[in-house]
Design a protein around this motif. Structure first.
Motif, PDB file in Angstrom:
ATOM      1  N   TYR A  31      29.597  30.706  39.072  1.00 30.49           N
ATOM      2  CA  TYR A  31      30.826  31.470  39.152  1.00 30.49           C
ATOM      3  C   TYR A  31      31.093  31.823  40.608  1.00 30.49           C
ATOM      4  O   TYR A  31      30.196  31.847  41.442  1.00 30.49           O
ATOM      5  CB  TYR A  31      30.781  32.728  38.286  1.00 30.49           C
ATOM      6  N   LEU A  52      47.375  40.586  41.601  1.00 31.67           N
ATOM      7  CA  LEU A  52      46.147  39.792  41.557  1.00 31.67           C
ATOM      8  C   LEU A  52      45.070  40.564  40.816  1.00 31.67           C
ATOM      9  O   LEU A  52      44.855  41.747  41.068  1.00 31.67           O
ATOM     10  CB  LEU A  52      45.665  39.485  42.972  1.00 31.67           C
ATOM     11  N   SER A  54      41.106  39.805  39.691  1.00 31.50           N
ATOM     12  CA  SER A  54      39.922  38.972  39.603  1.00 31.50           C
ATOM     13  C   SER A  54      38.724  39.896  39.454  1.00 31.50           C
ATOM     14  O   SER A  54      38.064  40.248  40.417  1.00 31.50           O
ATOM     15  CB  SER A  54      39.775  38.101  40.848  1.00 31.50           C
ATOM     16  N   CYS A  56      35.746  39.611  38.640  1.00 30.10           N
ATOM     17  CA  CYS A  56      34.644  38.692  38.379  1.00 30.10           C
ATOM     18  C   CYS A  56      33.400  39.122  39.138  1.00 30.10           C
ATOM     19  O   CYS A  56      32.947  40.234  38.968  1.00 30.10           O
ATOM     20  CB  CYS A  56      35.051  37.258  38.719  1.00 30.10           C
TER      21      CYS A  56
END
Length: 95
Positions: A31, A52, A54, A56
């Motif tokens: 990832y 935006l 993300s 992660c």
């Protein structure tokens, strides 16, 4: 890696139907992470119309519900329960 195989044998075998003592195959988990290993949540520096998100860096899935709730409040004009400004994308400077 051997330590992951051992974890599967120790913890999954006998607890999940159809799981045998040895894995049929394994592979790496890949990832993308931010340089600071943090989330990226905020308006695109080039357009306020683009948001935006993300969440992660490998651990974001655990926080998805809270981030989603905060963003929903922000986008619909309500007060977000969480201040996500710490995760804002960096601003671009003129070259």
């Amino acid at each position: 890696p051997p330590e992951e195989v051992a974890m599967i044998i120790d913890h999954a075998h006998g607890r999940l139907a159809g799981i045998g003592p040895r894995p049929a195959r394994s592979g790496p988990c890949l990832y993308t992470i931010a340089p600071n290993q943090d989330f990226l949540v905020g308006h695109d520096p080039t357009s306020a119309a683009i948001h935006l998100v993300s969440a992660c860096s490998g651990h974001g899935f655990k926080h998805a519900a809270a981030i989603g709730e905060a963003l929903a409040g922000e986008i619909t004009g309500g007060a977000g329960a969480l201040d996500l400004s710490v995760f804002a994308p960096p601003t671009r400077t003129a070259a």
